[in-house]
Structures are given as structure tokens and as C-alpha cells.
Scaffold this active site. Structure first.
Site, mmCIF file in Angstrom:
data_model
loop_
_atom_site.group_PDB
_atom_site.id
_atom_site.type_symbol
_atom_site.label_atom_id
_atom_site.label_comp_id
_atom_site.label_asym_id
_atom_site.label_seq_id
_atom_site.Cartn_x
_atom_site.Cartn_y
_atom_site.Cartn_z
ATOM 1 N N HIS A 67 49.442 54.330 42.881
ATOM 2 C CA HIS A 67 50.893 54.192 42.681
ATOM 3 C C HIS A 67 51.310 54.058 41.219
ATOM 4 O O HIS A 67 52.408 54.447 40.855
ATOM 5 C CB HIS A 67 51.431 53.015 43.510
ATOM 6 C CG HIS A 67 51.123 51.666 42.949
ATOM 7 N ND1 HIS A 67 49.883 51.076 43.065
ATOM 8 C CD2 HIS A 67 51.898 50.771 42.279
ATOM 9 C CE1 HIS A 67 49.902 49.891 42.500
ATOM 10 N NE2 HIS A 67 51.117 49.668 42.013
ATOM 11 N N LYS A 110 51.761 55.487 34.659
ATOM 12 C CA LYS A 110 51.845 54.680 33.441
ATOM 13 C C LYS A 110 51.026 55.274 32.298
ATOM 14 O O LYS A 110 51.145 54.824 31.153
ATOM 15 C CB LYS A 110 51.403 53.246 33.735
ATOM 16 C CG LYS A 110 52.454 52.473 34.538
ATOM 17 C CD LYS A 110 52.069 51.023 34.773
ATOM 18 C CE LYS A 110 53.194 50.290 35.508
ATOM 19 N NZ LYS A 110 52.840 48.896 35.832
ATOM 20 N N HIS A 165 57.912 53.696 45.178
ATOM 21 C CA HIS A 165 57.560 52.292 45.381
ATOM 22 C C HIS A 165 58.434 51.324 44.586
ATOM 23 O O HIS A 165 58.319 50.100 44.755
ATOM 24 C CB HIS A 165 56.076 52.045 45.071
ATOM 25 C CG HIS A 165 55.696 52.211 43.628
ATOM 26 N ND1 HIS A 165 55.445 53.439 43.070
ATOM 27 C CD2 HIS A 165 55.522 51.296 42.638
ATOM 28 C CE1 HIS A 165 55.114 53.289 41.799
ATOM 29 N NE2 HIS A 165 55.157 51.997 41.507
ATOM 30 N N HIS A 166 59.312 51.854 43.716
ATOM 31 C CA HIS A 166 60.265 50.995 43.002
ATOM 32 C C HIS A 166 61.703 51.217 43.480
ATOM 33 O O HIS A 166 62.646 50.771 42.822
ATOM 34 C CB HIS A 166 60.175 51.209 41.490
ATOM 35 C CG HIS A 166 59.050 50.448 40.852
ATOM 36 N ND1 HIS A 166 58.987 49.069 40.850
ATOM 37 C CD2 HIS A 166 57.919 50.881 40.225
ATOM 38 C CE1 HIS A 166 57.885 48.679 40.228
ATOM 39 N NE2 HIS A 166 57.213 49.760 39.842
ATOM 40 N N ASP A 178 53.332 45.368 45.976
ATOM 41 C CA ASP A 178 53.319 45.587 44.530
ATOM 42 C C ASP A 178 54.149 44.522 43.819
ATOM 43 O O ASP A 178 53.724 43.966 42.791
ATOM 44 C CB ASP A 178 53.867 46.991 44.237
ATOM 45 C CG ASP A 178 53.896 47.308 42.753
ATOM 46 O OD1 ASP A 178 52.893 47.032 42.070
ATOM 47 O OD2 ASP A 178 54.925 47.832 42.277
#
Length: 332
Positions: A205, A209, A259-260, A288
Site C-alpha cells: 500500500h 512513497k 487506503h487514504h 493503516d
């Protein structure tokens, strides 16, 4: 091709001609059966396997052309040789276009019959071998494609672990999220195959980054709005990186991208709301967030578990899916 007891069906409405053909073929090793009509031939084919069939064209009832069509439709691997009078050569050629392997003109020579039958069987063998080769090749290509995807995925997973190893604040984050997301999914009643997809998406996930500037990731102070937006871009970057690799697992890709997202529609990157957010992403979002809250960051220390649980409770139905939050409380 050597006869070696190969079964051959001889179809002709003239008993004497059938008998001659049977003797000619059995003399070189074929095992023959006889049929006096197309109808009898169909019955014989239904009862037994015949690699090769010789059929007259002109027969009462079901003629040779009709029989040929039935054989091609129901037993496409049978090699058919047509028997035809010299005046019917055009009809015989039409039979070749329909799928017959060859034809023999009457009156026939013994050696010609044997040669045409052998050639027809050789053609049949080549067709079957080519089909098997194509099937085997297709299987090999599919297996190779799967292995290539696995190798790429293994490389990406290794990269995730390498990225986390560089940052003491996030070390082990993906592994913990993967474990708790799988356990939460099981409590929610999802199948083993669904859990595998969730665990895959959870492990990957944060791969995006890699595209976030290190000085922003490790900034010790409060982030500016622009810096926060830059960090949140990892969801889109990660989905873009993994899209070619997760074509067969779009649900895992949705976890990476979504996921955010927030249940109230104020999340990233697509401002999805409620059940419009992919279900698996909602599961990973809760886990998370909990792990992020209970892990130290450059700009703040780790929060106590109790404080993280309180925040999840307060955000239940606002930031996170309430049912997922409840399930997670049973495993954390």
C-alpha cells in the site's frame, strides 16, 4: 504412418466393394469395420473410435457429403477419405473444402488406396501434434507470464522492505498492516482468496512513497498543506507503479490507491464517500491508521494504544467504516 492395428471404418452401399477395400487395408495391418450407409456409419462412430473413415459419396439415405458434414461436426479428429467416380471429381474437391483429407477415384488401384489412407493418417497425426504443440505453447506462455509477474512482484515487495529498512519510523509498518488487515478480513467473513488479495494490497500500500521527497517524509516539524498533499500523492504513484503488475488483482490495486479515502468523502485522492470506497481499501485504511498512530514519526512520538482506539471510535462512520472499526477492535 504404419497401420499397426489402426481402426478404419469403410462406408459403401455396395457389399462387394466394401469387402475389397477391407481386404486391401487389413492386408497391411488395419483393423476394419464396415457400414452400408451413412446412418450405419454414424452409429459405428458413436459406438467406437475410428481414426480414419473411407466413404463413398453416392449412397441412399445419408450420402457421403452429409456424412462428411456430420463427422466434421461431431468427430473432427477423424480423418476422412472420400471414394468417388471419375465424373464426380468436382464433388470430391468440394468435399476437400468441407474438411475431407483426401479422395480416391473409382476404379481405384490397390496401392493408391493404401497410399491415400496412409497420407491421410499422416496429415491427421500432424494436425494433432500441432494442436498439442499450440496448447503446450500457450500453457508455457501463460506460465511464463505468471512467473514474470511473480518476479516483478517479488522485486516490488523487496523494494517495500528496503524502503522501510531505511526509515526507523516506518520499519515493519507494511508487515504489521498486512497481518492485522488479514485478521480483520477473516473476522468480517471474507474467504481465503479475498484475504490473500487484501494482504497483497496491504503489503504494497505504501510503495508509492518511493516517489515522495525524502526531506518531506522525514521532516521533523508540522507539514505544510503543500507537503501533506505531496505525501498523499503516494497513493496515485503507487497505483501507477503497480498497475501493470496487478492486472489480475484490481482489488489489490484499489487498496493501494484508496487506503487514504475517508468515509465522509474528505480523503485522498478521489474524494470517494462511504461505500463508494472499495471495501478492501476500507479495511486497510483502519489498520493503516491505527499502526501509523501507534508508531513514532519524525514530527511526533507514538501514541498509546488506548488513545489510538479512542480516535478510531470517534472517527467511526466519519473517517472510517464503522463495521470495519468494530471488527478491528476484536483483533487489536
Amino acid at each position: 504412418m504404419e497401420p499397426n492395428g489402426i481402426r478404419c471404418l469403410v462406408v459403401d452401399d455396395e457389399p462387394r466393394l466394401r469387402s475389397v477395400l477391407v481386404r486391401v487395408l487389413e492386408a497391411v495391418g488395419y483393423r476394419c469395420a464396415e457400414a452400408a450407409s451413412g446412418v450405419e456409419a454414424v452409429a459405428a462412430l458413436e459406438a467406437e473410435e475410428f481414426p480414419i473413415l473411407l466413404s463413398d459419396i453416392r449412397m441412399p439415405g445419408m450420402d457421403g457429403i452429409t456424412l462428411l458434414g456430420e463427422v466434421r461436426r461431431r468427430w473432427p479428429d477423424v480423418s476422412v477419405v472420400m471414394l468417388t467416380a471419375v465424373a464426380e471429381v468436382e464433388t470430391a474437391v468440394a468435399c476437400l473444402q468441407m474438411g475431407a483429407f483426401d479422395y480416391v477415384a473409382k476404379p481405384f488401384q490397390v496401392d493408391e488406396v493404401r497410399a491415400r489412407v496412409a497420407q491421410a493418417l499422416d496429415k491427421r497425426r500432424l494436425v494433432l501434434e500441432n494442436r498439442q504443440y499450440q496448447l503446450h505453447l500457450a500453457d508455457m506462455v501463460r506460465a511464463q507470464a505468471v512467473r514474470i509477474e511473480e518476479l516483478f512482484l517479488e522485486g516490488v515487495q523487496t523494494l517495500v522492505h528496503a524502503l522501510e529498512a531505511k526509515d526507523a519510523y516506518t520499519k515493519g509498518h507494511s508487515a504489521r498492516v498486512t497481518e492485522y488487515a488479514g485478521r480483520t478480513a477473516r473476522l468480517l467473513g471474507l474467504s481465503d482468496s479475498d484475504i490473500q488479495i487484501i494482504e497483497l494490497g496491504a503489503e504494497l500500500h505504501d510503495i508509492g512513497k518511493i516517489g515522495v521527497r525524502e526531506e518531506v517524509l522525514r521532516k521533523p516539524g508540522q507539514l505544510t498543506d503543500a507537503e501533506y498533499e505531496h505525501i498523499m500523492s503516494h497513493t496515485v504513484i503507487g497505483a501507477r507503479i503497480l498497475e501493470p503488475l496487478l492486472k489480475n488483482a484490481p482489488e489489490a490495486l484499489a487498496i493501494v490507491r484508496s487506503h487514504h479515502e475517508r468515509y465522509d468523502g474528505a480523503g485522498w485522492p478521489d474524494k470517494l464517500r462511504g461505500e463508494d470506497i472499495p471495501y478492501y481499501a476500507r479495511i486497510v485504511a483502519v489498520v493503516d491508521s491505527f499502526d501509523a498512530m501507534t508508531s513514532g514519526r519524525p514530527y511526533r512520538p507514538a501514541r498509546p494504544v488506548e488513545a489510538a482506539i479512542t480516535e478510531l471510535k470517534e472517527g467511526r462512520g466519519i473517517q472510517w467504516d464503522g463495521a470495519v472499526v468494530d471488527a478491528f477492535f476484536r483483533v487489536c
